[in-house]
Design a protein around this motif. Structure first.
Motif, PDB file in Angstrom:
ATOM      1  N   GLN A 283       0.852  -1.183   0.000  1.00  0.00           N
ATOM      2  CA  GLN A 283       0.000   0.000   0.000  1.00  0.00           C
ATOM      3  C   GLN A 283       0.889   1.235   0.000  1.00  0.00           C
ATOM      4  O   GLN A 283       1.697   1.430   0.910  1.00  0.00           O
ATOM      5  N   VAL A 284       0.718   2.059  -1.031  1.00  0.00           N
ATOM      6  CA  VAL A 284       1.640   3.150  -1.315  1.00  0.00           C
ATOM      7  C   VAL A 284       0.855   4.457  -1.479  1.00  0.00           C
ATOM      8  O   VAL A 284      -0.250   4.461  -2.016  1.00  0.00           O
ATOM      9  N   THR A 285       1.442   5.555  -1.027  1.00  0.00           N
ATOM     10  CA  THR A 285       0.745   6.841  -1.101  1.00  0.00           C
ATOM     11  C   THR A 285       0.687   7.400  -2.515  1.00  0.00           C
ATOM     12  O   THR A 285      -0.346   7.865  -2.970  1.00  0.00           O
ATOM     13  N   GLY A 286       1.822   7.356  -3.258  1.00  0.00           N
ATOM     14  CA  GLY A 286       1.867   8.007  -4.567  1.00  0.00           C
ATOM     15  C   GLY A 286       1.891   7.030  -5.725  1.00  0.00           C
ATOM     16  O   GLY A 286       2.467   5.940  -5.621  1.00  0.00           O
ATOM     17  N   PRO A 287       1.281   7.390  -6.863  1.00  0.00           N
ATOM     18  CA  PRO A 287       1.228   6.491  -8.026  1.00  0.00           C
ATOM     19  C   PRO A 287       2.596   6.184  -8.615  1.00  0.00           C
ATOM     20  O   PRO A 287       2.805   5.123  -9.201  1.00  0.00           O
ATOM     21  N   HIS A 288       3.554   7.105  -8.499  1.00  0.00           N
ATOM     22  CA  HIS A 288       4.880   6.862  -9.071  1.00  0.00           C
ATOM     23  C   HIS A 288       5.530   5.634  -8.437  1.00  0.00           C
ATOM     24  O   HIS A 288       6.076   4.769  -9.133  1.00  0.00           O
ATOM     25  N   ASN A 289       5.453   5.540  -7.119  1.00  0.00           N
ATOM     26  CA  ASN A 289       6.048   4.384  -6.444  1.00  0.00           C
ATOM     27  C   ASN A 289       5.240   3.111  -6.670  1.00  0.00           C
ATOM     28  O   ASN A 289       5.796   2.007  -6.634  1.00  0.00           O
ATOM     29  N   VAL A 290       3.943   3.252  -6.890  1.00  0.00           N
ATOM     30  CA  VAL A 290       3.139   2.083  -7.260  1.00  0.00           C
ATOM     31  C   VAL A 290       3.699   1.473  -8.546  1.00  0.00           C
ATOM     32  O   VAL A 290       3.897   0.253  -8.657  1.00  0.00           O
ATOM     33  N   LEU A 291       3.985   2.311  -9.518  1.00  0.00           N
ATOM     34  CA  LEU A 291       4.537   1.835 -10.784  1.00  0.00           C
ATOM     35  C   LEU A 291       5.922   1.224 -10.604  1.00  0.00           C
ATOM     36  O   LEU A 291       6.250   0.196 -11.195  1.00  0.00           O
ATOM     37  N   LYS A 292       6.754   1.849  -9.786  1.00  0.00           N
ATOM     38  CA  LYS A 292       8.105   1.340  -9.576  1.00  0.00           C
ATOM     39  C   LYS A 292       8.079  -0.039  -8.937  1.00  0.00           C
ATOM     40  O   LYS A 292       8.880  -0.921  -9.292  1.00  0.00           O
ATOM     41  N   LEU A 293       7.164  -0.256  -7.990  1.00  0.00           N
ATOM     42  CA  LEU A 293       7.066  -1.573  -7.351  1.00  0.00           C
ATOM     43  C   LEU A 293       6.547  -2.619  -8.336  1.00  0.00           C
ATOM     44  O   LEU A 293       6.985  -3.771  -8.317  1.00  0.00           O
ATOM     45  N   ALA A 294       5.621  -2.210  -9.197  1.00  0.00           N
ATOM     46  CA  ALA A 294       5.148  -3.147 -10.231  1.00  0.00           C
ATOM     47  C   ALA A 294       6.288  -3.536 -11.165  1.00  0.00           C
ATOM     48  O   ALA A 294       6.412  -4.695 -11.576  1.00  0.00           O
ATOM     49  N   ALA A 295       7.155  -2.568 -11.470  1.00  0.00           N
ATOM     50  CA  ALA A 295       8.294  -2.848 -12.346  1.00  0.00           C
ATOM     51  C   ALA A 295       9.275  -3.828 -11.706  1.00  0.00           C
ATOM     52  O   ALA A 295      10.023  -4.513 -12.409  1.00  0.00           O
ATOM     53  N   GLN A 296       9.263  -3.904 -10.377  1.00  0.00           N
ATOM     54  CA  GLN A 296      10.119  -4.860  -9.666  1.00  0.00           C
ATOM     55  C   GLN A 296       9.492  -6.254  -9.600  1.00  0.00           C
ATOM     56  O   GLN A 296      10.076  -7.180  -9.020  1.00  0.00           O
ATOM     57  N   GLY A 297       8.313  -6.408 -10.194  1.00  0.00           N
ATOM     58  CA  GLY A 297       7.672  -7.714 -10.227  1.00  0.00           C
ATOM     59  C   GLY A 297       6.954  -8.095  -8.952  1.00  0.00           C
ATOM     60  O   GLY A 297       6.684  -9.277  -8.720  1.00  0.00           O
ATOM     61  N   LEU A 298       6.604  -7.108  -8.114  1.00  0.00           N
ATOM     62  CA  LEU A 298       6.018  -7.407  -6.805  1.00  0.00           C
ATOM     63  C   LEU A 298       4.505  -7.599  -6.847  1.00  0.00           C
ATOM     64  O   LEU A 298       3.915  -8.044  -5.873  1.00  0.00           O
ATOM     65  N   GLY A 299       3.851  -7.239  -7.937  1.00  0.00           N
ATOM     66  CA  GLY A 299       2.409  -7.400  -8.015  1.00  0.00           C
ATOM     67  C   GLY A 299       1.827  -6.612  -9.170  1.00  0.00           C
ATOM     68  O   GLY A 299       2.551  -6.034  -9.990  1.00  0.00           O
ATOM     69  N   ILE A 300       0.502  -6.593  -9.225  1.00  0.00           N
ATOM     70  CA  ILE A 300      -0.232  -5.886 -10.274  1.00  0.00           C
ATOM     71  C   ILE A 300      -0.717  -4.545  -9.735  1.00  0.00           C
ATOM     72  O   ILE A 300      -1.185  -4.447  -8.599  1.00  0.00           O
ATOM     73  N   ALA A 301      -0.607  -3.501 -10.553  1.00  0.00           N
ATOM     74  CA  ALA A 301      -1.097  -2.177 -10.184  1.00  0.00           C
ATOM     75  C   ALA A 301      -2.229  -1.783 -11.115  1.00  0.00           C
ATOM     76  O   ALA A 301      -2.199  -2.092 -12.311  1.00  0.00           O
ATOM     77  N   LEU A 302      -3.231  -1.130 -10.566  1.00  0.00           N
ATOM     78  CA  LEU A 302      -4.345  -0.608 -11.363  1.00  0.00           C
ATOM     79  C   LEU A 302      -4.331   0.910 -11.262  1.00  0.00           C
ATOM     80  O   LEU A 302      -4.468   1.461 -10.171  1.00  0.00           O
TER      81      LEU A 302
END
Length: 317
Positions: free
Chosen positions: A222-241
């Motif tokens: 659970q992340v506050t900003g969308p930029h870090n949501v994308l970065k975590l998705a790029a690390q293969g940690l899960g799916i982002a919507l």
């Protein structure tokens, strides 16, 4: 024909570039292109020659742009003349916004507002979307900029939709679903997700969309900003919507992820909310300024600037 369409055409003619014109108009390039296409369809002519490297006016465009510019100047003069008969706008303006609101340059709007109404004291409150909605409902804030489902209504609150977008799934490149181009919510209901924090408008939207399929879905990050949501998705940690516009703003992420359409995704809107029964002169002037800059949003678009697929929220199970 709409005033914003005239503004977009004039800016593209000045910049000879759709991307730079969109930046000057504070809108996504796909939205600007879509509105210009709509205007061309209405007029029955092509205003611009478009190539991969260059944009130039056609003969019809050469004739149209000077008149469009004069029309915009006339509207601005009329608004200024009418405003001169109003009482002096002063007092306090209390506005709120989510962190880094997409599709609206709020600092630029505030600067424009201050130049017009230098006597107004401006208070800007940054908060998550759901608390901001409550604050404007209670009258603690005059107006707020939030992201929320397009079909959501709030009692006692008026809404100006600034931009409509479609929600897409950002999937790590190595994920089995990455080979697909279109999915449904039920296809990913039991995956691991990277979400916004509770109270964010987008998180509320996503939770609501999954209610019929996985009320207890796995939101591991659970992340506050969308930029870090994308970065975590790029690390293969899960799916982002996320809204398509947010993903398109960070093309580097797409080298590690795949962007999938969601067939049954309702649309999501950046919106200005205000209580029409509690508007002070200062607040009314701010709402009018935002309306003049943005106008009501058109339909969401896909990656090519065409109208995107949207669906109403399914009933909860």
């Amino acid at each position: 024909m709409e005033l914003r369409q005239l503004r977009y055409v004039v800016k593209v003619a000045e910049e000879q570039n759709f991307s730079r014109a969109a930046e000057r108009c504070f809108v996504a390039q796909s939205a600007l292109s879509h509105q210009i296409r709509r205007l061309e369809d209405e007029l029955g002519v092509t205003l611009f020659r478009r190539t991969s490297r260059h944009v130039s006016l056609t003969s019809a465009g050469e004739a149209f742009v000077p008149l469009a510019r004069k029309a915009l100047h006339a509207v601005e003069r009329a608004a200024t003349k009418a405003a001169s008969f109003a009482t002096v706008v002063d007092g306090k303006l209390a506005i709120g916004c989510i962190p880094s609101p997409p599709h609206i340059d709020l600092p630029q709007l505030i600067a424009d507002y201050h130049r017009r109404y230098p006597e107004v004291e401006i208070h800007l409150h940054e908060e998550l979307g759901t608390p901001l909605q409550r604050l404007v409902q209670r009258g603690d804030l005059d107006a707020v900029v939030v992201g929320m489902p397009t079909d959501k209504e709030l009692r006692g609150v008026s809404r100006l939709q600034l931009h409509r977008d479609t929600i897409v799934a950002v999937v790590p490149a190595g994920h089995p679903l990455a080979r697909r181009s279109v999915i449904r919510f039920q296809d990913i209901a039991h995956e691991t997700f990277i979400d916004g924090v509770a109270g964010a408008g987008l998180r509320e939207f996503v939770d609501r969309a999954f209610e019929p399929y996985a009320p207890e879905r796995r939101s591991q990050f659970q992340v506050t900003g969308p930029h870090n949501v994308l970065k975590l998705a790029a690390q293969g940690l899960g799916i982002a919507l996320l809204p398509r516009g947010m993903v398109s703003a960070d093309p580097e992420v797409l080298t590690h992820c795949r962007l999938l359409e969601i067939e049954d995704a309702p649309s999501f809107s950046s919106s200005l909310l205000y209580n029409p029964d509690r508007l002070t002169a200062a607040a009314r002037a701010f709402v009018d300024l935002v309306t003049a800059h943005h106008g009501p949003a058109g339909p969401p678009t896909d990656r090519d600037g065409h109208p995107g697929r949207t669906a109403p929220f399914p009933p909860s199970a």
